[in-house]
Design a protein around this motif. Structure first.
Motif, PDB file in Angstrom:
ATOM      1  N   ILE A  47       0.826  -1.047   0.004  1.00  0.00           N
ATOM      2  CA  ILE A  47      -0.267   0.017   0.199  1.00  0.00           C
ATOM      3  C   ILE A  47       1.114   0.895   0.000  1.00  0.00           C
ATOM      4  O   ILE A  47       2.186   1.206   0.789  1.00  0.00           O
ATOM      5  N   ALA A  48       0.655   2.182  -0.910  1.00  0.00           N
ATOM      6  CA  ALA A  48       1.319   3.451  -1.023  1.00  0.00           C
ATOM      7  C   ALA A  48       1.017   4.306   0.249  1.00  0.00           C
ATOM      8  O   ALA A  48       0.048   4.428   0.379  1.00  0.00           O
ATOM      9  N   GLU A  49       2.470   4.800   0.736  1.00  0.00           N
ATOM     10  CA  GLU A  49       1.560   5.546   1.981  1.00  0.00           C
ATOM     11  C   GLU A  49       0.133   5.342   2.501  1.00  0.00           C
ATOM     12  O   GLU A  49      -0.807   6.247   2.909  1.00  0.00           O
ATOM     13  N   PRO A  50       0.521   4.516   3.592  1.00  0.00           N
ATOM     14  CA  PRO A  50      -0.412   4.408   4.740  1.00  0.00           C
ATOM     15  C   PRO A  50      -0.238   5.114   5.438  1.00  0.00           C
ATOM     16  O   PRO A  50       0.590   5.537   6.075  1.00  0.00           O
ATOM     17  N   GLU A  51      -1.588   5.250   6.580  1.00  0.00           N
ATOM     18  CA  GLU A  51      -2.139   6.339   7.059  1.00  0.00           C
ATOM     19  C   GLU A  51      -2.938   5.460   7.882  1.00  0.00           C
ATOM     20  O   GLU A  51      -4.103   5.165   8.015  1.00  0.00           O
ATOM     21  N   VAL A  52      -2.589   5.655   9.879  1.00  0.00           N
ATOM     22  CA  VAL A  52      -3.987   5.362  10.424  1.00  0.00           C
ATOM     23  C   VAL A  52      -5.376   5.496   9.958  1.00  0.00           C
ATOM     24  O   VAL A  52      -5.146   6.997   9.532  1.00  0.00           O
ATOM     25  N   GLY A  53      -6.415   5.226   9.983  1.00  0.00           N
ATOM     26  CA  GLY A  53      -7.718   5.634  10.015  1.00  0.00           C
ATOM     27  C   GLY A  53      -8.012   4.996   8.379  1.00  0.00           C
ATOM     28  O   GLY A  53      -9.113   5.226   7.772  1.00  0.00           O
ATOM     29  N   ASP A  54      -6.966   4.977   7.553  1.00  0.00           N
ATOM     30  CA  ASP A  54      -6.982   4.081   6.199  1.00  0.00           C
ATOM     31  C   ASP A  54      -7.598   3.262   5.783  1.00  0.00           C
ATOM     32  O   ASP A  54      -7.578   2.659   6.532  1.00  0.00           O
ATOM     33  N   ARG A  55      -9.134   3.057   5.197  1.00  0.00           N
ATOM     34  CA  ARG A  55      -9.047   1.477   5.133  1.00  0.00           C
ATOM     35  C   ARG A  55      -8.725   0.877   3.492  1.00  0.00           C
ATOM     36  O   ARG A  55      -8.712   1.129   2.081  1.00  0.00           O
ATOM     37  N   VAL A  56      -8.293  -0.392   4.073  1.00  0.00           N
ATOM     38  CA  VAL A  56      -7.252  -1.435   3.005  1.00  0.00           C
ATOM     39  C   VAL A  56      -8.252  -2.551   3.064  1.00  0.00           C
ATOM     40  O   VAL A  56      -9.256  -3.375   3.507  1.00  0.00           O
ATOM     41  N   LEU A  57      -7.963  -3.274   2.103  1.00  0.00           N
ATOM     42  CA  LEU A  57      -8.917  -4.412   1.626  1.00  0.00           C
ATOM     43  C   LEU A  57      -7.266  -5.540   2.218  1.00  0.00           C
ATOM     44  O   LEU A  57      -6.482  -5.411   1.477  1.00  0.00           O
ATOM     45  N   VAL A  58      -7.647  -6.679   2.397  1.00  0.00           N
ATOM     46  CA  VAL A  58      -7.240  -7.088   2.802  1.00  0.00           C
ATOM     47  C   VAL A  58      -7.269  -8.961   2.599  1.00  0.00           C
ATOM     48  O   VAL A  58      -8.549  -8.987   2.407  1.00  0.00           O
ATOM     49  N   HIS A  59      -5.705  -9.593   2.143  1.00  0.00           N
ATOM     50  CA  HIS A  59      -6.406 -10.793   1.737  1.00  0.00           C
ATOM     51  C   HIS A  59      -5.074 -11.263   1.830  1.00  0.00           C
ATOM     52  O   HIS A  59      -4.117 -11.191   1.520  1.00  0.00           O
ATOM     53  N   ALA A  60      -5.566 -12.561   2.807  1.00  0.00           N
ATOM     54  CA  ALA A  60      -4.798 -12.905   3.154  1.00  0.00           C
ATOM     55  C   ALA A  60      -3.189 -12.925   4.088  1.00  0.00           C
ATOM     56  O   ALA A  60      -2.326 -12.858   4.072  1.00  0.00           O
ATOM     57  N   GLY A  61      -4.147 -11.989   5.244  1.00  0.00           N
ATOM     58  CA  GLY A  61      -2.818 -11.348   5.578  1.00  0.00           C
ATOM     59  C   GLY A  61      -2.280  -9.769   5.294  1.00  0.00           C
ATOM     60  O   GLY A  61      -1.637  -9.367   5.918  1.00  0.00           O
ATOM     61  N   ALA A  62      -2.769  -9.364   3.564  1.00  0.00           N
ATOM     62  CA  ALA A  62      -2.301  -8.630   3.238  1.00  0.00           C
ATOM     63  C   ALA A  62      -2.819  -6.984   2.676  1.00  0.00           C
ATOM     64  O   ALA A  62      -4.277  -7.882   2.193  1.00  0.00           O
ATOM     65  N   ALA A  63      -2.640  -6.441   2.578  1.00  0.00           N
ATOM     66  CA  ALA A  63      -3.335  -5.090   2.456  1.00  0.00           C
ATOM     67  C   ALA A  63      -3.138  -5.481   0.890  1.00  0.00           C
ATOM     68  O   ALA A  63      -1.496  -4.621   0.347  1.00  0.00           O
ATOM     69  N   ILE A  64      -4.536  -5.266  -0.243  1.00  0.00           N
ATOM     70  CA  ILE A  64      -4.335  -4.857  -2.049  1.00  0.00           C
ATOM     71  C   ILE A  64      -4.225  -4.423  -2.175  1.00  0.00           C
ATOM     72  O   ILE A  64      -3.950  -3.902  -3.065  1.00  0.00           O
ATOM     73  N   ALA A  65      -5.056  -3.287  -1.779  1.00  0.00           N
ATOM     74  CA  ALA A  65      -5.936  -2.096  -2.143  1.00  0.00           C
ATOM     75  C   ALA A  65      -6.085  -1.543  -0.938  1.00  0.00           C
ATOM     76  O   ALA A  65      -6.725  -1.589   0.251  1.00  0.00           O
ATOM     77  N   LYS A  66      -6.446  -0.246  -1.243  1.00  0.00           N
ATOM     78  CA  LYS A  66      -6.405   1.060  -0.073  1.00  0.00           C
ATOM     79  C   LYS A  66      -7.968   1.548  -0.976  1.00  0.00           C
ATOM     80  O   LYS A  66      -8.230   1.692  -1.998  1.00  0.00           O
ATOM     81  N   LEU A  67      -8.762   1.787   0.023  1.00  0.00           N
ATOM     82  CA  LEU A  67     -10.431   2.260  -0.228  1.00  0.00           C
ATOM     83  C   LEU A  67     -10.593   3.484   0.041  1.00  0.00           C
ATOM     84  O   LEU A  67     -10.034   4.063   0.506  1.00  0.00           O
ATOM     85  N   ALA A  68     -11.677   3.791  -0.766  1.00  0.00           N
ATOM     86  CA  ALA A  68     -12.011   5.376  -0.898  1.00  0.00           C
ATOM     87  C   ALA A  68     -12.695   5.851   1.055  1.00  0.00           C
ATOM     88  O   ALA A  68     -12.894   4.514   1.470  1.00  0.00           O
ATOM     89  N   PRO A  69     -12.191   6.752   0.944  1.00  0.00           N
ATOM     90  CA  PRO A  69     -12.086   7.557   2.463  1.00  0.00           C
ATOM     91  C   PRO A  69     -14.252   7.236   2.741  1.00  0.00           C
ATOM     92  O   PRO A  69     -14.792   6.959   1.416  1.00  0.00           O
ATOM     93  N   THR A  70     -14.439   6.320   4.024  1.00  0.00           N
ATOM     94  CA  THR A  70     -16.135   6.622   3.809  1.00  0.00           C
ATOM     95  C   THR A  70     -16.498   7.751   4.967  1.00  0.00           C
ATOM     96  O   THR A  70     -15.830   8.032   5.813  1.00  0.00           O
ATOM     97  N   PRO A  71     -17.710   8.692   4.066  1.00  0.00           N
ATOM     98  CA  PRO A  71     -17.844   9.586   4.960  1.00  0.00           C
ATOM     99  C   PRO A  71     -18.469   8.634   6.635  1.00  0.00           C
ATOM    100  O   PRO A  71     -19.329   8.334   6.579  1.00  0.00           O
ATOM    101  N   GLU A  72     -18.757  10.507   7.479  1.00  0.00           N
ATOM    102  CA  GLU A  72     -19.322   9.665   8.727  1.00  0.00           C
ATOM    103  C   GLU A  72     -21.262  10.037   7.858  1.00  0.00           C
ATOM    104  O   GLU A  72     -21.096  10.501   7.689  1.00  0.00           O
ATOM    105  N   ARG A  73     -21.234   8.660   9.263  1.00  0.00           N
ATOM    106  CA  ARG A  73     -22.608   8.184   9.168  1.00  0.00           C
ATOM    107  C   ARG A  73     -23.507   9.464   9.812  1.00  0.00           C
ATOM    108  O   ARG A  73     -23.253  10.172  10.723  1.00  0.00           O
ATOM    109  N   SER A  74     -24.725   9.681   8.978  1.00  0.00           N
ATOM    110  CA  SER A  74     -25.655  11.051  10.092  1.00  0.00           C
ATOM    111  C   SER A  74     -26.663  10.161  10.430  1.00  0.00           C
ATOM    112  O   SER A  74     -27.207   9.513   9.999  1.00  0.00           O
TER     113      SER A  74
END
Lengths: 75, 371
Positions: A47-74
């Motif tokens: 994952i390029a430039e991972p940061e705390v709070g990032d959502r990632v897609l994990v497969h077999a213990g490795a993150a393979i993609a960073k997901l678009a941020p999910t907005p806060e629920r209202s």
């Protein structure tokens, strides 16, 4: 039955798990939390430039993609 | 749509079902293959097939990595697990895959130290904690799982862990797709493409499907509305005479995949000249082996393996299921001699397998309305 307890293939099956990065750890690892609250160690070396709070897609213990941020629920 | 429950909204599902119905040409039969076992699972878990007209038939493809492992490779794994001093690690589903005489679960009951892990990282941790033992990981999976194995082998080298090795059974999705398309008598109208494989390899490698074979392919997510929208997109291409790769799952799948994952895979793995797939036979350049650069981590170099090809049991029709030639319930042993508790065939072992999906969700032949 929660998602966590459902029978599911834990090899490929092409099902991955979405988790949030909770803390960056040494050597390309991170502590991540699933939506159900389970914490797990994930290899974030792909994952390029991972940061705390990032959502990632994990497969077999490795993150393979960073997901678009999910907005806060209202409401 | 932002939250997962929105991708499971029954109201939107009904709207999509109506649009699929409207897109169907009356009297025409459509066969659409979902390549990936994850999609098969979603289709039966959410009852998507019940929302389709009879003449839209979903055909289940070879995209479950457990289901396509031939018996001879399981025998190889069991042979290594019985070597003195070995801790053999594998994903849970592989424990119950039948070899010619036993499963890894049977091997464990007979005294072998076989342990379930959730990732290759877990297996490496066991190696770190047991320096006096040889720890072997049974690597299985498509391009989604292979990067994790590759990263782990790189990590093992960096940390100087020399009691760790892998039996590599990683497979690649494009050659079996091509082999299916080249099969005599193979008739399909379009494909639902594997979303997470495409996360790694990108959308572009699937271009040969419309270009060389004239079939539409829609890369799809795994929520029920994803799958329904992808079916609609395939039907839309067919109605409009278009043949192309479309990316329904663009919220996750980048056009070029994950370059870092492709880099580590290219470093750690090499293509095998050929590999045996259940049901498809030997397919050229369809699997990965550990490259010479990482040969010291190759369990097939470190331990003797039988390497014998074993024919599938005669009663088992997994091969026909994996090619989409028959539905699981049409197999002679489905639900009788072959159940998830005691499987004869691999498609019944993994919950991603088509037979297990049919069995677990009570799917047998059902009457639906044709338009």
């Amino acid at each position: 039955v929660s998602e966590e307890l459902e029978p599911r293939c834990i090899t490929c099956g092409d099902l991955a798990e979405e988790v949030a990065i909770v803390a960056l750890e040494p050597a390309g690892l991170a502590c991540c939390r699933t939506d159900a609250g389970r914490e797990t160690t994930v290899d974030i070396g792909l994952i390029a430039e991972p940061e705390v709070g990032d959502r990632v897609l994990v497969h077999a213990g490795a993150a393979i993609a960073k997901l678009a941020p999910t907005p806060e629920r209202s409401g | 749509l932002k939250f997962v429950e929105e991708f499971r909204d029954p109201r939107l599902g009904r709207v999509l079902a109506g649009r699929i119905l409207a897109a169907v040409e009356p009297g025409r039969h459509y066969k659409v293959m979902e390549v990936c076992g994850g999609h098969t699972h979603a289709i039966y878990r959410y009852g998507i097939d019940d929302l389709l007209p009879e003449n839209v038939e979903l055909v289940h493809g070879p995209g479950c990595p457990v289901c396509v492992i031939p018996m001879g490779r399981v025998d190889d794994a069991i042979a290594i697990s019985r070597e003195p001093g070995v801790i053999f690690t594998c994903f849970g589903d592989m424990m119950r895959v039948p070899g010619s005489e036993a499963t890894l679960l049977d091997a464990r009951a007979a005294g072998a130290d076989v342990r379930t892990v959730y990732s290759p990282l877990d297996a490496l941790r066991i190696a770190r904690e047991n320096p006096e033992r040889e720890v072997v990981f049974l690597a299985v999976g498509f391009e989604t799982t292979a990067p994790s194995t590759a990263l782990t082998l790189r990590r093992a080298r960096e940390e100087g862990i020399d009691n760790f090795s892998c039996v590599c059974n990683h497979v690649t999705i494009l050659p079996p797709l091509k082999a299916l398309l080249d099969s005599p008598g193979f008739e399909l109208d379009g494909f639902i493409g594997p979303g997470h494989v495409a996360t790694v390899i990108g959308a572009r490698p699937f271009e040969f499907v419309p270009r060389a074979y004239g079939r539409p392919l829609v890369i799809s997510g795994f929520e029920p509305l994803d799958v329904m929208q992808s079916i609609l997109m395939v039907l839309g291409q067919l109605a409009e005479g278009r043949r192309e790769v479309e990316n329904q799952y663009n919220r996750v799948v980048p056009e070029d995949g994950n370059p870092a994952a492709l880099e580590v895979m290219a470093d750690v793995f090499e293509l095998r000249p050929h590999f045996e797939w259940r049901g498809l036979g030997f397919v050229s350049q369809s699997a990965l082996r550990i490259s010479d650069r990482y040969a010291e981590f190759d369990a097939e170099h470190r331990f003797p393996v039988p390497g014998v090809r074993v024919a599938d049991p005669k009663a088992c029709q997994c091969g026909e299921v994996l090619k989409g030639a028959i539905k699981p319930w049409e197999c002679k042993v489905f639900g009788t001699a072959c159940t998830p508790e005691r499987a004869i065939g691999t498609c019944m072992v993994s919950s991603e397998g088509a037979c297990a999906a049919y069995y677990n969700f009570g799917r047998v032949r059902r009457e639906r309305v044709s338009v």
